[in-house]
Design an enzyme around this catalytic site. Structure first.
Site, PDB file in Angstrom:
ATOM      1  N   HIS A   1       0.836  -1.204   0.000  1.00  0.00           N
ATOM      2  CA  HIS A   1       0.000   0.000   0.000  1.00  0.00           C
ATOM      3  C   HIS A   1       0.859   1.238   0.000  1.00  0.00           C
ATOM      4  O   HIS A   1       0.434   2.301   0.412  1.00  0.00           O
ATOM      5  CB  HIS A   1      -0.901   0.030   1.224  1.00  0.00           C
TER       6      HIS A   1
ATOM      7  N   HIS B   1      -5.971   8.211   4.488  1.00  0.00           N
ATOM      8  CA  HIS B   1      -6.904   8.629   5.537  1.00  0.00           C
ATOM      9  C   HIS B   1      -7.796   9.784   5.081  1.00  0.00           C
ATOM     10  O   HIS B   1      -8.986   9.808   5.389  1.00  0.00           O
ATOM     11  CB  HIS B   1      -6.143   9.004   6.814  1.00  0.00           C
ATOM     12  N   GLY B   2      -7.219  10.721   4.319  1.00  0.00           N
ATOM     13  CA  GLY B   2      -8.024  11.841   3.819  1.00  0.00           C
ATOM     14  C   GLY B   2      -9.118  11.375   2.883  1.00  0.00           C
ATOM     15  O   GLY B   2     -10.301  11.672   3.091  1.00  0.00           O
ATOM     16  N   ILE B   3      -8.753  10.589   1.873  1.00  0.00           N
ATOM     17  CA  ILE B   3      -9.778  10.185   0.897  1.00  0.00           C
ATOM     18  C   ILE B   3     -10.785   9.229   1.523  1.00  0.00           C
ATOM     19  O   ILE B   3     -11.958   9.267   1.190  1.00  0.00           O
ATOM     20  CB  ILE B   3      -9.182   9.587  -0.412  1.00  0.00           C
TER      21      ILE B   3
ATOM     22  N   GLY C   1     -11.727  -2.537  17.780  1.00  0.00           N
ATOM     23  CA  GLY C   1     -10.388  -2.371  17.207  1.00  0.00           C
ATOM     24  C   GLY C   1      -9.279  -2.830  18.136  1.00  0.00           C
ATOM     25  O   GLY C   1      -8.125  -2.909  17.732  1.00  0.00           O
TER      26      GLY C   1
ATOM     27  N   ASP D   1      -1.154  11.102  15.200  1.00  0.00           N
ATOM     28  CA  ASP D   1      -1.897  10.035  14.548  1.00  0.00           C
ATOM     29  C   ASP D   1      -2.983  10.645  13.661  1.00  0.00           C
ATOM     30  O   ASP D   1      -3.748  11.502  14.119  1.00  0.00           O
ATOM     31  CB  ASP D   1      -2.541   9.135  15.600  1.00  0.00           C
TER      32      ASP D   1
HETATM   33  P1  ADP Z   1      -6.315   2.377   7.196  1.00  0.00           P
HETATM   34  O1  ADP Z   1      -5.408   2.261   8.388  1.00  0.00           O
HETATM   35  O2  ADP Z   1      -7.118   1.136   6.977  1.00  0.00           O
HETATM   36  O3  ADP Z   1      -5.593   2.878   5.990  1.00  0.00           O
HETATM   37  P2  ADP Z   1      -7.283   5.053   7.655  1.00  0.00           P
HETATM   38  O4  ADP Z   1      -6.020   5.525   7.029  1.00  0.00           O
HETATM   39  O5  ADP Z   1      -8.537   5.679   7.173  1.00  0.00           O
HETATM   40  O6  ADP Z   1      -7.420   3.475   7.586  1.00  0.00           O
HETATM   41  O7  ADP Z   1      -7.232   5.329   9.211  1.00  0.00           O
HETATM   42  C1  ADP Z   1      -6.051   5.230   9.927  1.00  0.00           C
HETATM   43  C2  ADP Z   1      -6.389   5.556  11.357  1.00  0.00           C
HETATM   44  O8  ADP Z   1      -7.220   4.551  11.913  1.00  0.00           O
HETATM   45  C3  ADP Z   1      -5.181   5.586  12.268  1.00  0.00           C
HETATM   46  O9  ADP Z   1      -4.563   6.833  12.223  1.00  0.00           O
HETATM   47  C4  ADP Z   1      -5.785   5.296  13.627  1.00  0.00           C
HETATM   48  O10 ADP Z   1      -6.246   6.472  14.261  1.00  0.00           O
HETATM   49  C5  ADP Z   1      -6.990   4.479  13.300  1.00  0.00           C
HETATM   50  N1  ADP Z   1      -6.797   3.072  13.670  1.00  0.00           N
HETATM   51  C6  ADP Z   1      -6.114   2.117  13.025  1.00  0.00           C
HETATM   52  N2  ADP Z   1      -6.206   0.935  13.680  1.00  0.00           N
HETATM   53  C7  ADP Z   1      -6.974   1.175  14.775  1.00  0.00           C
HETATM   54  C8  ADP Z   1      -7.462   0.389  15.858  1.00  0.00           C
HETATM   55  N3  ADP Z   1      -7.189  -0.903  15.943  1.00  0.00           N
HETATM   56  N4  ADP Z   1      -8.225   0.984  16.798  1.00  0.00           N
HETATM   57  C9  ADP Z   1      -8.515   2.298  16.725  1.00  0.00           C
HETATM   58  N5  ADP Z   1      -8.095   3.091  15.728  1.00  0.00           N
HETATM   59  C10 ADP Z   1      -7.344   2.545  14.768  1.00  0.00           C
HETATM   60 MG    MG Z   2      -4.611   4.699   5.947  1.00  0.00          MG
END
Ligand code: ADP
Ligand code: MG
Length: 579
Positions: A217, A398-400, A483, A553
């Site tokens: 990724h 995360h943004g998109i 989570g 984060d």
């Molecule tokens: P992905 O990690 O699937 O790419 P996103 O980028 O949208 O999803 O979100 C990332 C965010 O998700 C992290 O910055 C964190 O805050 C949150 N996150 C990831 N894993 C967990 C978890 N197990 N419990 C709570 N929040 C989590």
């Molecule tokens: Mg992400």
């Protein structure tokens, strides 16, 4: 660079439409992804795979006879939602139960687990084997934390061959697990990848350098060296894998399937030059090479890079490996062509009637809509920044992801409110749409938060501030249950829990909702900032812990931004605690 698209937001959907249009012989579209378009014997275990889009032939290209029965297809680099996984599994199930197998990423695990739980509740037997082949993503003692890369193919194939051979669900699970235990991969990258429409690559590797231990990724590499010669690269790949031979394997005399995988823009010719030396090195160790694979099996958009996977066979695995496969992107041997099955009436999304509500709650539903609008606008205004901080140690989506979720929530909430729904139903529909459309870990978790608040709002009367605070507290507990992150793991929990506790304290002390919320949002903002000093222990960012020091984060940051913006919108009328 990815060069061709229409609207980047539609890219994944349009890609799937075109893929299905081109491969009707193998696959048909269903809600959430694709399933085989050919008949499957009644009672055969269904192997359901999936993940984000951008990895072709993973995952849709691996659906067909001898391989997966269905694939849940998420947005670009984003996990499919639990709804998508559920819908695909339903369509793929032949009465023999469902084996889920996919790469071990936090978002996928959350969403596949949620779908699995729901299916079990509906009486469908399910089991899961998450693929953990990437030896560089965690230490051997923490194999269960490793992510899945090109070794996906080895596990998918064994699982599917076991299903075709008539094993029951427990048998298919056992063999898939055995395959995963005996599959190891190791990869490198020479350049990053760029999502459609993005101006910048998710990460870059300096000219002439090679990133070691890449993720599919675009998670940055774990180490970096000068680009070696093709032979030097082959030596590195083989040496790393021979350093970590699975228990029970004697290298001299072993039989193994090598998979030299191209990640997107490495030429087949380059791969062959590398493979030439790989095959010599394996033979020199006394390893018998079985059915070598050189090509693209799991890509990462236009990333230039490669990985080597070894599946260390035993008799049982080798017998299964030899069975024929026929899918859009992957063929082995020749299958007896199964009959085409009639088109599934893909589940129409029927506009559910809204439950009864009273006038007061409908008025609050209008406010909920305004809150959803504020959330969407806040995410829009920060989408690049959120992507940027997620790219530092995560995958940059995360943004998109938040944008897709917030937009879908606003649309669904608006439809519900206009149809006369009360506040609870309006927010519940928005929450479901968010989780469904956002993908990724954060999408599932935002769905949990909003659903919890929705339950406390209900569809009658005007909720008191204490109800809102109780809903947020339930959301925080739900997120931690779901989570498994604790305070200090550097996730959105680090902003959500202080926010919730502060909100509760302030409303308990008699503050009106706006005052209580504004103070809580300030606490959340402070807490989100403080995550910059933490090392991530959950989610995609974990393998790159040190890289994220100094950066907050992303999930905690977006939560604080949203809480702050909602605070600005809230009306002092929330003061009436007993209304
Ligand atoms: P992905 O990690 O699937 O790419 P996103 O980028 O949208 O999803 O979100 C990332 C965010 O998700 C992290 O910055 C964190 O805050 C949150 N996150 C990831 N894993 C967990 C978890 N197990 N419990 C709570 N929040 C989590
Ligand atoms: Mg992400």
């Amino acid at each position: 660079m990815t060069r061709i698209w229409n609207d980047p937001a539609d890219f994944a959907d349009e890609m799937i439409d075109g893929f299905v249009a081109a491969n009707g012989r193998h696959v048909q579209r269903v809600s959430g992804g694709v399933v085989r378009s050919t008949e499957v014997p009644e009672g055969q275990v269904a192997v359901v795979i999936g993940g984000g889009s951008g990895h072709y032939p993973a995952f849709g290209g691996l659906v067909g006879q001898g391989l997966a029965h269905g694939a849940a297809l998420g947005n670009l680099f984003a996990s499919p939602s639990a709804q998508q996984v559920h819908a695909v599994a339903r369509a793929a199930d032949n009465g023999g139960g469902v084996l889920f197998t996919y790469g071990n990423y936090a978002g996928d695990v959350l969403n596949f687990d949620a779908a699995q739980e729901r299916l079990r509740g509906e009486g469908v037997a399910c089991a899961t084997v998450a693929v953990t082949d990437d030896i560089f993503s965690a230490a051997p003692e923490e194999r269960h934390k490793r992510r899945g890369i090109a070794g996906d193919l080895a596990v998918f194939r064994i699982a599917a061959a076991a299903a075709e051979a008539g094993h029951d669900l427990a048998g298919v699970e056992r063999l898939a697990r055995l395959a995963n235990d005996r599959t190891r991969s190791f990869g490198v990258a020479f350049s990053g990848c760029t999502l459609p429409g993005a101006e910048e690559p998710l990460f870059s590797v300096p000219e002439g350098r090679m990133a070691i231990g890449l993720g599919i990724h675009g998670e940055p590499g774990i180490d970096e060296t000068d680009v070696p010669t093709a032979d030097g690269l082959a030596e590195l790949l083989v040496a790393k894998l021979l350093d970590e031979v699975p228990a029970g394997v004697d290298v001299a005399g072993a039989r193994a399937v090598p998979i030299l995988n191209g990640l997107g823009s490495l030429k087949y010719e380059e791969l062959f030059v590398v493979y030439r030396r790989v095959s010599q090195l394996l033979a020199a160790q006394g390893i018998t090479i079985v059915d070598p694979h050189v090509g693209e099996y799991c890509t990462s958009f236009d990333m230039a890079g490669t990985s080597l996977t070894l599946l260390w066979l035993d008799e049982e695995l080798e017998a299964l490996w030899e069975t024929p496969v026929d899918t859009p992107a992957y063929r082995r041997g020749s299958v007896d062509q199964a009959a085409r099955r009639s088109e599934n009436a893909s589940a129409a999304i029927d506009a559910e009637a809204v439950p009864e509500s009273d006038e007061a709650s409908r008025e609050v539903a209008g406010r909920v809509r305004a809150v959803l609008e504020t959330i969407a606008a806040t995410v829009d205004a920060n989408v690049d920044e959120l992507g940027r901080i997620d790219a530092i140690a995560g995958d940059g989506d995360h943004g998109i992801g938040m944008q897709r979720g917030a937009k879908a929530a606003l649309a669904a909430g608006t439809i519900a409110a206009e149809a006369g729904a009360g506040a609870g139903t309006t927010l519940a529909r928005a929450a479901a749409a968010w989780a469904d459309k956002a993908g990724g870990t954060s999408g599932a978790l935002w769905g949990v938060i909003l659903t919890s608040v929705a339950e406390r709002l209900g569809d009658s009367g005007k909720p008191a501030a204490a109800q809102v605070a109780a809903g947020v507290a339930a959301g925080a507990r739900g997120v931690m249950d779901y989570g498994k992150a604790e305070i200090g793991d550097k996730t959105l929990v680090d902003a959500l829990v202080p926010f919730s506790e502060s909100l509760q304290r302030n409303t308990d002390a008699g503050a009106d909702l706006r005052t209580a919320w504004t103070a809580a949002a300030e606490d959340a903002t402070r807490a989100a900032k403080a995550t910059a000093d933490l090392l991530p222990r959950m989610g995609r960012a974990r393998p790159h812990a040190e890289k994220s020091l100094g950066t907050p984060d992303p999930g905690a940051h977006s939560l604080a931004l949203i809480a702050t913006a909602i605070g600005g919108l809230l009306h002092p009328e929330g003061r009436n605690r007993n209304a």
